[in-house]
Design a protein around this motif. Structure first.
Motif, PDB file in Angstrom:
ATOM      1  N   GLN A 182      49.799   5.281  35.300  1.00 39.28           N
ATOM      2  CA  GLN A 182      50.347   6.381  34.032  1.00 39.28           C
ATOM      3  C   GLN A 182      48.938   7.229  33.095  1.00 39.28           C
ATOM      4  O   GLN A 182      49.345   8.501  32.829  1.00 39.28           O
ATOM      5  CB  GLN A 182      50.870   5.984  33.269  1.00 39.28           C
ATOM      6  N   GLU A 183      47.929   6.565  32.579  1.00 38.40           N
ATOM      7  CA  GLU A 183      46.657   7.269  32.174  1.00 38.40           C
ATOM      8  C   GLU A 183      46.118   7.718  32.913  1.00 38.40           C
ATOM      9  O   GLU A 183      46.121   8.945  31.860  1.00 38.40           O
ATOM     10  CB  GLU A 183      46.337   5.799  31.619  1.00 38.40           C
ATOM     11  N   LYS A 241      46.294  11.642  31.845  1.00 38.48           N
ATOM     12  CA  LYS A 241      44.710  12.278  32.009  1.00 38.48           C
ATOM     13  C   LYS A 241      44.895  13.914  32.706  1.00 38.48           C
ATOM     14  O   LYS A 241      44.457  14.681  32.627  1.00 38.48           O
ATOM     15  CB  LYS A 241      43.714  11.805  32.097  1.00 38.48           C
ATOM     16  N   VAL A 242      45.400  13.658  33.673  1.00 37.18           N
ATOM     17  CA  VAL A 242      45.748  14.910  34.541  1.00 37.18           C
ATOM     18  C   VAL A 242      46.698  15.521  33.948  1.00 37.18           C
ATOM     19  O   VAL A 242      45.994  17.730  34.116  1.00 37.18           O
ATOM     20  CB  VAL A 242      46.387  14.484  36.439  1.00 37.18           C
ATOM     21  N   ILE A 272      46.239  19.760  32.989  1.00 37.69           N
ATOM     22  CA  ILE A 272      46.488  20.685  32.802  1.00 37.69           C
ATOM     23  C   ILE A 272      47.279  21.805  32.601  1.00 37.69           C
ATOM     24  O   ILE A 272      47.250  23.198  32.651  1.00 37.69           O
ATOM     25  CB  ILE A 272      47.752  20.120  34.275  1.00 37.69           C
ATOM     26  N   ILE A 273      47.395  20.888  31.652  1.00 40.49           N
ATOM     27  CA  ILE A 273      48.010  21.194  30.417  1.00 40.49           C
ATOM     28  C   ILE A 273      47.216  22.206  30.062  1.00 40.49           C
ATOM     29  O   ILE A 273      47.424  23.226  29.234  1.00 40.49           O
ATOM     30  CB  ILE A 273      48.537  20.515  29.309  1.00 40.49           C
ATOM     31  N   ASP A 274      45.625  21.602  28.855  1.00 43.82           N
ATOM     32  CA  ASP A 274      44.975  22.653  28.795  1.00 43.82           C
ATOM     33  C   ASP A 274      44.508  23.638  28.986  1.00 43.82           C
ATOM     34  O   ASP A 274      44.173  24.624  29.108  1.00 43.82           O
ATOM     35  CB  ASP A 274      43.605  21.210  28.863  1.00 43.82           C
ATOM     36  N   THR A 275      44.555  23.454  31.278  1.00 43.24           N
ATOM     37  CA  THR A 275      44.128  24.865  31.926  1.00 43.24           C
ATOM     38  C   THR A 275      44.945  26.048  31.349  1.00 43.24           C
ATOM     39  O   THR A 275      44.928  26.808  31.547  1.00 43.24           O
ATOM     40  CB  THR A 275      43.985  23.807  33.127  1.00 43.24           C
ATOM     41  N   GLN A 276      46.452  25.368  31.349  1.00 39.67           N
ATOM     42  CA  GLN A 276      47.252  26.448  31.280  1.00 39.67           C
ATOM     43  C   GLN A 276      47.115  27.330  29.823  1.00 39.67           C
ATOM     44  O   GLN A 276      47.089  28.754  29.841  1.00 39.67           O
ATOM     45  CB  GLN A 276      49.083  25.694  31.197  1.00 39.67           C
TER      46      GLN A 276
END
Length: 640
Positions: A430-431, A435-436, A440-444
């Protein structure tokens, strides 16, 4: 009489002398509540045993697998009750099943005063055991020894196969003469058959055998099945004459030593009819009690087998579960656990059963475990919670405790059962996924911010405009009452509010002077262009961005565009972005205007409250004015 009048006093005890369970009849006899017995030390039950005696008995039962001893129990009235204790040893569990008997209660005596009650009470199915298997031969032999010593009246208890279970006072004339000679023994067997043929429970029958001696029998029944007989045999009545000629002829016919045979005849006892009648009444009652105790022994045997089978099944079931399982009594003393639990704590059953968590864990962990257990006993509501433990190998483990209470026959809390689920690998996964997902959110977010900045740069607006709008919107969204997830979605989607300007011609988008009506109508289409770009996406962020793009120019009073909707018909995300966008636009320089002073900006927001803007959003914006200005300063165009 109800079926439960005759009960088995059964108790389970482990190698440390801790009581693991007991029947209701046992608890009643020991004057304890059933739940109080679980976890109690057996030597605290007022038995006349020392620790040395108990350990000696336990070692003996481990060796022989069954045993019996006599002791006494002191009740609350301080009366000493003599008891017989029998037990069997269960290897797989290292425990003893004990059966305690202490005479027959008065109501039971009265009930069995009529032996016919045995037929009504006991099962009608065939008993697959012999009389010797189900009756306490040693006990009744001792009773008959005393009875014979007092009365001189002989007795024999013989099963249906001719096996002698108890005998006392048998006469030499039968033992050493009649039953040793095949011809005279035939007379004995024929007599045994005649005297017992068709005899009913509670009856007795006298018969002068073919060897010319009196014999009397009464049957022993178990249910509807005759198991054997009690005999009062080899005697003469005091009022009858002995035919000595007959016996002398017998001696010659069968080849007996006549002198020894006649001497044995002289030793045959003589009883009055009253003595015989009294003795047979006693033996009839004795047959009833043998039936009763034999039935109890069958019940004990069956109960022990059932207990053993149930325990084997339960233990096999628990051992098949890959998660650790444990159970404690209501004093939080461990009663047991499955193999996985023992592997997890690195202890054998003898190392933790009968102990508390303080005996097997660190003080810090024990305090936490204990507090949770106390809360469970108090609320009686199942518990599910995460915890960090240290395994027997010293590794840190993330686990979930699932715990609940279990109750006794009276429905009272008897203890706690718990299951421990190791979620270490799942939590690590889960961690990793979190993190992934964050990456992904940061990239978006980075892509969205960059795209927003490209649009704003194309329209020659402030470089950090989209970042500031996102930060303002996030702050006001939280103050408005949005949850963390929705406020973050608003922050990520807000920079896309003007994405539709990508479809507006440059000469209109960057015109320094006033727009014509046709040009303004063209500008207004950036809302629907942006919505149409985003609406086909299946991603939540882009869907929200499409909604904001469509309605961030709607007005609270309904005079906005493109749909002309009003009030709370406008999506709350759009209402927040609308204020953030206008505030940042008028407070910064654009190609077609200079930046407004902050006092003028504040005055404008107040003026448009309830007209262009949601009053609640304006109130929150002004209440948090200092934080708004800090964001404006932190993400100023000069810092880019």
């Amino acid at each position: 009489m109800e079926q439960n009048t005759i009960n088995d006093k059964i108790m389970m005890v482990n190698a440390q002398g801790i009581v693991l369970g007991a029947s209701a009849a046992c608890a009643e006899f020991l004057e304890q509540k059933l739940e109080q017995l679980n976890g109690i030390y057996i030597l605290d039950l007022n038995f006349g045993l020392t620790l040395t005696q108990f350990l000696a008995y336990f070692e003996k039962i481990k060796k022989d697998h069954h045993f019996a001893f006599k002791t006494y129990f002191t009740n609350q009235a301080n009366h000493m009750i003599h008891i017989d204790v029998r037990g069997i040893y269960v290897d797989s569990q290292e425990l003893v099943l004990l059966n305690i008997s202490a005479g027959v209660p008065e109501e039971t005596k009265n009930y069995f005063s009529d032996p016919k009650n045995l037929l009504m009470e006991f099962p009608t199915t065939a008993v697959e055991l012999s009389l010797g298997d189900v009756m306490d031969a040693t006990l009744f032999q001792n009773i008959m020894d005393y009875f014979y010593e007092l009365t001189g009246i002989p007795v024999g208890i013989i099963d249906m196969n001719g096996n002698i279970i108890v005998k006392e006072g048998w006469q030499d004339i039968c033992v050493n003469f009649h039953r040793l000679n095949p011809a005279s023994c035939k007379n004995c067997l024929e007599s045994d058959f005649e005297i017992t043929k068709g005899i009913e429970v509670g009856e007795y029958r006298s018969y002068k055998c073919k060897n010319n001696l009196w014999d009397i029998a009464t049957p022993i029944y178990l249910g509807n099945q005759r198991m054997g007989h009690i005999y009062l045999g080899q005697f003469f009545y005091t009022d009858e004459s002995i035919d000595y000629d007959y016996f002398q002829n017998q001696a010659r016919e069968f080849g007996f030593d006549e002198e020894a045979y006649m001497a044995a005849l002289e030793r045959v006892p003589r009883f009055s009819h009253r003595q015989v009648e009294t003795a047979m009444k006693f033996y009839t009652k004795m047959a009833s009690y043998i039936s009763q105790l034999s039935f109890t022994n069958i019940k004990i045997h069956q109960t022990m087998i059932e207990l053993y089978n149930v325990m084997n099944f339960q233990n096999a079931l628990m051992d098949a579960v890959p998660s650790p399982i444990f159970y404690k009594n209501k004093d939080l003393v461990y009663l047991g656990g499955n193999k996985t639990f023992e592997e997890a704590i690195g202890l054998a059953p003898s190392d933790y059963i009968g102990k508390t968590v303080f005996d097997i864990s660190s003080r810090e962990l024990a305090e936490a475990y204990h507090q949770a257990d106390v809360e469970l006993l108090k609320t009686k509501k199942p518990q599910v919670y995460d915890f960090q433990i240290v395994s027997s190998t010293g590794k840190n483990k993330s686990v979930i405790f699932n715990k609940a209470i279990f109750t006794d026959q009276a429905g009272e809390v008897a203890g706690i059962i718990g299951v421990i689920q190791d979620i270490t690998e799942m939590k690590q996964a889960q961690e990793y996924l979190q993190k992934v997902n964050e990456e992904i959110i940061d990239t978006q977010k980075e892509v969205i911010y960059t795209l927003g900045e490209i649009i704003e740069t194309r329209s020659q607006e402030a470089a950090k405009h989209v970042v500031r709008v996102a930060e303002y919107s996030h702050l006001i969204g939280l103050k408005y009452g949005l949850n963390q997830e929705d406020a973050m979605l608003l922050k990520i989607a807000a920079p896309m509010h003007d994405i539709g300007k990508i479809g507006i011609p440059d000469h209109i988008l960057n015109k320094p002077g006033p727009l014509t009506r046709e040009e303004f109508d063209c500008i207004k289409t950036h809302t629907t262009i942006g919505y149409n770009i985003m609406k086909k996406s299946s991603h939540k962020i882009l869907k929200i961005a499409g909604i904001i793009a469509l309605s961030h120019h709607e007005r609270w009073d309904g005079t906005g565009y493109p749909q002309g909707i009003a009030g709370e018909q406008i999506n709350v995300f759009s209402r927040i972005v609308s204020v953030a966008d206008v505030f940042d636009a008028v407070s910064h320089k654009r190609c077609y205007k200079e930046a407004w002073p902050l006092d003028q900006v504040r005055h404008y927001l107040v003026e448009q409250c309830g007209k262009m803007f949601d009053p609640r959003v304006i109130t929150l914006f002004l209440d948090n004015w200092e934080e708004i200005l800090m964001i404006r300063s932190e993400y100023s165009d000069a810092s880019s």
